[in-house]
Design a protein around this motif. Sequence first.
Motif, PDB file in Angstrom:
ATOM      1  N   MET A 175       8.785   3.660   2.438  1.00 35.50           N
ATOM      2  CA  MET A 175       8.970   2.274   1.303  1.00 35.50           C
ATOM      3  C   MET A 175      10.094   1.943   0.799  1.00 35.50           C
ATOM      4  N   GLU A 211      -7.583   2.180   0.458  1.00 33.49           N
ATOM      5  CA  GLU A 211      -6.592   1.434   0.123  1.00 33.49           C
ATOM      6  C   GLU A 211      -5.118   2.460   0.269  1.00 33.49           C
ATOM      7  N   ASP A 212      -5.024   3.193   1.210  1.00 37.91           N
ATOM      8  CA  ASP A 212      -3.413   3.846   0.440  1.00 37.91           C
ATOM      9  C   ASP A 212      -2.626   2.834   2.075  1.00 37.91           C
ATOM     10  N   GLY A 213      -3.307   2.282   2.767  1.00 42.20           N
ATOM     11  CA  GLY A 213      -3.091   1.540   3.909  1.00 42.20           C
ATOM     12  C   GLY A 213      -2.745   2.195   5.315  1.00 42.20           C
ATOM     13  N   ALA A 251       1.098  -1.081   0.363  1.00 44.29           N
ATOM     14  CA  ALA A 251       0.414  -0.167   0.284  1.00 44.29           C
ATOM     15  C   ALA A 251       0.915   1.013  -0.015  1.00 44.29           C
ATOM     16  N   TRP A 252       0.435   2.284  -0.864  1.00 46.70           N
ATOM     17  CA  TRP A 252       1.353   3.416  -1.024  1.00 46.70           C
ATOM     18  C   TRP A 252       0.788   4.345  -0.449  1.00 46.70           C
ATOM     19  N   ALA A 253       1.092   4.783   1.205  1.00 43.17           N
ATOM     20  CA  ALA A 253       0.125   6.052   1.731  1.00 43.17           C
ATOM     21  C   ALA A 253       0.742   7.208   1.075  1.00 43.17           C
ATOM     22  N   GLU A 254      -0.290   8.314   0.591  1.00 40.98           N
ATOM     23  CA  GLU A 254       0.027   9.808   0.133  1.00 40.98           C
ATOM     24  C   GLU A 254       0.669  10.874   0.448  1.00 40.98           C
ATOM     25  N   TYR A 255       1.739  11.088  -0.360  1.00 40.03           N
ATOM     26  CA  TYR A 255       3.332  11.937   0.512  1.00 40.03           C
ATOM     27  C   TYR A 255       2.872  13.209   0.836  1.00 40.03           C
ATOM     28  N   GLY A 310      11.737  16.089   0.933  1.00 46.24           N
ATOM     29  CA  GLY A 310      11.417  13.977   1.434  1.00 46.24           C
ATOM     30  C   GLY A 310      10.621  13.570   1.798  1.00 46.24           C
ATOM     31  N   LYS A 361       4.432   9.943   6.329  1.00 49.82           N
ATOM     32  CA  LYS A 361       4.445   8.704   5.210  1.00 49.82           C
ATOM     33  C   LYS A 361       4.992   9.164   3.948  1.00 49.82           C
ATOM     34  N   GLY A 362       4.433   8.324   3.342  1.00 50.27           N
ATOM     35  CA  GLY A 362       4.689   7.682   1.426  1.00 50.27           C
ATOM     36  C   GLY A 362       5.636   8.999   1.086  1.00 50.27           C
ATOM     37  N   GLY A 363       7.026   9.337   1.839  1.00 52.68           N
ATOM     38  CA  GLY A 363       8.134   9.725   1.078  1.00 52.68           C
ATOM     39  C   GLY A 363       9.302   8.345   1.496  1.00 52.68           C
ATOM     40  N   ASN A 384       3.919  14.069  -4.322  1.00 51.21           N
ATOM     41  CA  ASN A 384       2.532  13.702  -4.557  1.00 51.21           C
ATOM     42  C   ASN A 384       1.768  13.795  -6.039  1.00 51.21           C
TER      43      ASN A 384
END
Lengths: 127, 199
Positions: free
Chosen positions: A122, B55-57, A23-27, B176, A116-118, B86
């Motif tokens: 990951m 769905e983003d975990g 799963a990919w959290a938003e940046y 980052g 998260k997301g950065g 983003n």
Amino acid sequence: MKRWSGRLLTMFVIAGLVPAVVAWAEYADVTINTQSEAEGVAPVIFPHWFHRIRFQCSVCHVDLDIRMGAGTTGITMEKLIDGQYCGACHNGNIAWSIDNCDLCHSGRPGLETGVKGGHETMGPGLY
Amino acid sequence: MTGINMRSLAVLMIAGGLALLAMLLLASLAEAQSDPNRFNRLMKPAAERNAPPPEDGIHDADSPGTHLLQTPREAFDALPDSKSGNYVQWNAAMDEGLIEPRNSLTMVSTPPIVLDLNIVREVKGSMPDVVYPHKQHTQWLDCSNCHPAIFIPQKGANQISMASILLGEKCGVCHGKVAFPVSECRRCHSRPKEQTAAN
């Protein structure tokens, strides 16, 4: 043949599931669980992307005195009700009121505090 | 009797084989469509970018609140694309007037104090020199966000290395995490070094 196709089918099903689990959290989503779960509510998720469309960084990070470090500001619900931090907007006046608990407290159980997301979240390890 | 059984078995085998082939084809097609570099686990497949909250975990899909939240894709649809973060060029979006982030909580937004001052940092390595634009930063931030806690406002007073940035210090406080990541080398390392006589 049938047994093999069955095995292959199982392999396909497993192979199909693996990417679905990733799963990919938003940046720049910030997760805060310094007190939430200990107090019996779900962890908080703050979406930077939603807020930066509407406000510049300095509004929260200077005017509202929210520190640039996940979980370091010491935000509590008492302070929000007093109109500090998130409570400066989330008062039913500028943004929706803080009685909509599960819009912020929407994190999955066991979520750790962090950004998260950065790139740090990951990879197989930190730099 | 055995003839019929054999025939039905053969039909079953052929049908099974065809189904398997079709599945293989579909699987490879789906794989190719999602991303050609699927093997790279660090690279986010295009189809999975800006995933909706359930769905983003990190969001709890069982929580009713999660399903009420706006999806990033919906918000980013009209904004210019970028290659990382983003997947939005935030500065371009602001310059083009597609977003108008306020700089105060009051409903009347006053124009921010923008400082148009480029700082050139000559780097030791072979990478192009860094041009730091105050303009793009002051469109979002206040002076006190960086000065003096993160950067001492004095020429030559700040030691910056990529290692410290990757550890979340200096530029890495934002880049980052919130601002575009350090994988976008040339957005900072943007001024070619002057050719010396030796070259």
